[in-house]
Design an enzyme around this catalytic site. Structure first.
Site, PDB file in Angstrom:
ATOM      1  N   LYS A  24       1.724   0.182   3.189  1.00 27.48           N
ATOM      2  CA  LYS A  24       1.410  -1.129   3.767  1.00 27.48           C
ATOM      3  C   LYS A  24       2.668  -1.950   4.007  1.00 27.48           C
ATOM      4  CE  LYS A  24      -3.348  -2.075   2.451  1.00 27.48           C
ATOM      5  NZ  LYS A  24      -4.268  -2.992   1.772  1.00 27.48           N
TER       6      LYS A  24
ATOM      7  N   LYS B  39      -6.306   8.381   7.997  1.00 24.95           N
ATOM      8  CA  LYS B  39      -7.548   7.899   7.371  1.00 24.95           C
ATOM      9  C   LYS B  39      -8.278   6.929   8.306  1.00 24.95           C
ATOM     10  CE  LYS B  39      -7.465   4.631   4.306  1.00 24.95           C
ATOM     11  NZ  LYS B  39      -7.247   3.726   3.166  1.00 24.95           N
TER      12      LYS B  39
ATOM     13  N   LYS C  40     -10.285   0.114   8.395  1.00 28.04           N
ATOM     14  CA  LYS C  40     -10.667  -1.121   9.093  1.00 28.04           C
ATOM     15  C   LYS C  40      -9.462  -1.794   9.725  1.00 28.04           C
ATOM     16  CE  LYS C  40     -11.488  -2.672   4.398  1.00 28.04           C
ATOM     17  NZ  LYS C  40     -12.605  -2.667   3.491  1.00 28.04           N
TER      18      LYS C  40
HETATM   19  P1  TYM Z   1     -10.998  -0.634   0.334  1.00 30.71           P
HETATM   20  O1  TYM Z   1     -11.592  -1.968   0.622  1.00 30.71           O
HETATM   21  O2  TYM Z   1      -9.822  -0.193   1.147  1.00 30.71           O
HETATM   22  O3  TYM Z   1     -12.085   0.483   0.440  1.00 30.71           O
HETATM   23  C1  TYM Z   1     -13.291   0.368  -0.305  1.00 30.71           C
HETATM   24  C2  TYM Z   1     -13.763   1.733  -0.741  1.00 30.71           C
HETATM   25  O4  TYM Z   1     -13.947   2.563   0.408  1.00 30.71           O
HETATM   26  C3  TYM Z   1     -13.206   3.770   0.240  1.00 30.71           C
HETATM   27  N1  TYM Z   1     -12.695   4.177   1.559  1.00 30.71           N
HETATM   28  C4  TYM Z   1     -12.844   5.405   2.058  1.00 30.71           C
HETATM   29  N2  TYM Z   1     -13.455   6.497   1.561  1.00 30.71           N
HETATM   30  C5  TYM Z   1     -13.442   7.607   2.339  1.00 30.71           C
HETATM   31  N3  TYM Z   1     -12.833   7.651   3.572  1.00 30.71           N
HETATM   32  C6  TYM Z   1     -12.217   6.569   4.091  1.00 30.71           C
HETATM   33  N4  TYM Z   1     -11.645   6.611   5.288  1.00 30.71           N
HETATM   34  C7  TYM Z   1     -12.208   5.368   3.322  1.00 30.71           C
HETATM   35  N5  TYM Z   1     -11.700   4.129   3.522  1.00 30.71           N
HETATM   36  C8  TYM Z   1     -12.004   3.420   2.424  1.00 30.71           C
HETATM   37  C9  TYM Z   1     -12.071   3.411  -0.694  1.00 30.71           C
HETATM   38  O5  TYM Z   1     -11.559   4.558  -1.344  1.00 30.71           O
HETATM   39  C10 TYM Z   1     -12.759   2.462  -1.653  1.00 30.71           C
HETATM   40  O6  TYM Z   1     -13.454   3.172  -2.643  1.00 30.71           O
HETATM   41  N6  TYM Z   1      -8.314  -1.322  -3.762  1.00 30.71           N
HETATM   42  C11 TYM Z   1      -9.658  -1.129  -3.285  1.00 30.71           C
HETATM   43  C12 TYM Z   1     -10.639  -2.236  -3.670  1.00 30.71           C
HETATM   44  C13 TYM Z   1     -10.706  -2.535  -5.119  1.00 30.71           C
HETATM   45  C14 TYM Z   1     -11.309  -1.716  -6.120  1.00 30.71           C
HETATM   46  C15 TYM Z   1     -11.169  -2.440  -7.332  1.00 30.71           C
HETATM   47  C16 TYM Z   1     -11.935  -0.479  -6.073  1.00 30.71           C
HETATM   48  C17 TYM Z   1     -10.233  -3.656  -5.743  1.00 30.71           C
HETATM   49  N7  TYM Z   1     -10.520  -3.595  -7.051  1.00 30.71           N
HETATM   50  C18 TYM Z   1     -11.648  -1.928  -8.541  1.00 30.71           C
HETATM   51  C19 TYM Z   1     -12.410   0.039  -7.301  1.00 30.71           C
HETATM   52  C20 TYM Z   1     -12.265  -0.680  -8.488  1.00 30.71           C
HETATM   53  C21 TYM Z   1      -9.596  -1.061  -1.773  1.00 30.71           C
HETATM   54  O7  TYM Z   1      -8.720  -1.565  -1.135  1.00 30.71           O
HETATM   55  O8  TYM Z   1     -10.660  -0.507  -1.222  1.00 30.71           O
END
Ligand code: TYM
Length: 351
Positions: free
Chosen positions: A127, A210, A213
């Protein structure tokens, strides 16, 4: 190729099983979020496990968010959770900023985590890119707040997509260091739960990137707000190679786009990729893509319709998030008070 087997969760000896996970409301929800996370959140809830799910708005602002859009996206993500099957009376559903224990414990973990650990985070490096001097301090500390999200509930299991694995390893390191530094067995060492056929859904334009969004190309992803026609068009236009589907799963090796579409089909249908290959061995994409488009529309359209219905009553969404926050706070506050006690803070305010 990972098979979508559901392994029973391993119970840790001293900590009861509790699931926590979160999604950033930094854009609309994608098919990656749905298959990698949300769909599996619903499965865990329906297995009767205690589940706590959070829209991590404090994480979202590690990169600037337009306030009007952030509020809208947070409500829309909440609507997406409910439309996908999260029942806010069975799961706890809330937005992070309404439960201040996250930020408070996040600060304490900033004092536990080491600079070197944070510097090794590949998501930060991706990032920040070449611009690491100019990104927010919050983006650097991001995984420490994430550990606080999880450990404020003493959660034992965290369902996520593949891309969050390294952050969860850091959460384990923080828990272990806290326990060692203060000579307590206080925080559980969490288990990442990364399972299913779609732990890493790839871009529809590039099978090596990947689905995200934040990708500038809307054609690269399916959004949970896309209508049937848009979903269908995006899948039909998805990049692929010229060969038919192989007759064995190993034939998908070195065919990232084909592998991605097969995985998406498998995850949507609740099959293994091997089953999909058995059904479509030798099929051209001219046959497979319309079948995938029909399946995606059949599974996603009811969610989109329900999301749109829920979004007509934002006050009700806010009420649900507020009620969830009260329940979340009741779990997290006592944990935090114990942490303050362990680390030697005076807590003498009259109640
Ligand atoms: P975020 O918002 O990027 O994504 C949320 C969840 O979606 C999954 N994900 C995917 N899985 C498969 N293929 C993809 N292309 C894909 N894009 C996103 C992510 O693996 C995630 O599970 N850091 C985290 C948010 C967070 C969090 C937490 C998660 C904050 N605190 C505590 C678990 C526990 C994040 O940015 O997810």
């Amino acid at each position: 190729m990972s098979e979508p087997v559901q392994t029973p969760l391993t119970k840790t000896a001293t900590f009861p099983t509790r699931i926590f996970s979160g999604i950033q409301p930094s854009g609309g929800l994608t098919l990656g979020n749905y298959l990698g996370a949300l769909k599996r959140f619903v499965e865990k809830q329906d297995e009767g496990i205690e589940t706590v799910y959070c829209l991590v708005d404090m994480h979202a602002i590690t990169v600037f968010q337009d306030p009007v859009k952030l509020r809208h996206q947070t409500r829309e993500a909440a609507a997406g959770f409910i439309a996908a099957g999260i029942d806010p009376t069975r799961s706890i559903l809330f937005n992070q900023s309404q439960v201040t224990a996250h930020a408070e414990l996040g600060w304490i973990f900033n004092c536990i985590a080491r600079m070197g650990w944070m510097s090794r985070m590949t998501q930060f490096k991706d990032k920040a890119g070449k611009n690491s001097e100019n990104v927010s301090l919050g983006l650097f500390a991001y995984p420490s707040l994430m550990a606080a999200d999880i450990l404020a509930y003493k959660a034992t299991h965290v369902p996520v997509g593949e891309d969050q694995k390294q952050h969860l390893e850091l959460c384990r390191d923080i828990a272990i260091k806290f326990n060692n530094d203060y000579k307590v067995d206080f925080f559980p060492v969490v288990e990442p739960v990364i399972e299913g056929a779609a732990t890493r859904v790839m871009s529809l334009r590039d099978g090596t990137a990947k689905m995200s969004k934040s990708d500038p190309s809307d054609q690269s992803r399916i959004n949970l707000t896309d209508d049937a026609d848009t979903i269908s068009k995006k899948i039909r236009k998805a990049k692929t190679d010229m060969d038919p589907l192989p007759d064995h799963i190993d034939g998908l090796k070195d065919r990232p786009e084909a592998k991605n579409l097969v995985n998406i089909y498998a995850a949507l249908a609740g099959h293994t990729p091997a089953q999909v290959i058995a059904d479509y061995a030798g099929a051209q994409f001219g046959t497979f893509k319309p079948a995938l488009a029909d399946l995606a529309v059949a599974k996603l359209e009811p969610i989109t319709t329900e999301m749109n219905r829920l979004m007509k009553d934002p006050a009700e969404i806010d009420r649900i998030l507020g009620a969830g926050a009260v329940r979340a706070d009741a779990l997290a506050r006592p944990v935090l008070e114990q942490v303050y006690d362990i680390i030697g803070m005076i807590r003498s305010r009259p109640v």
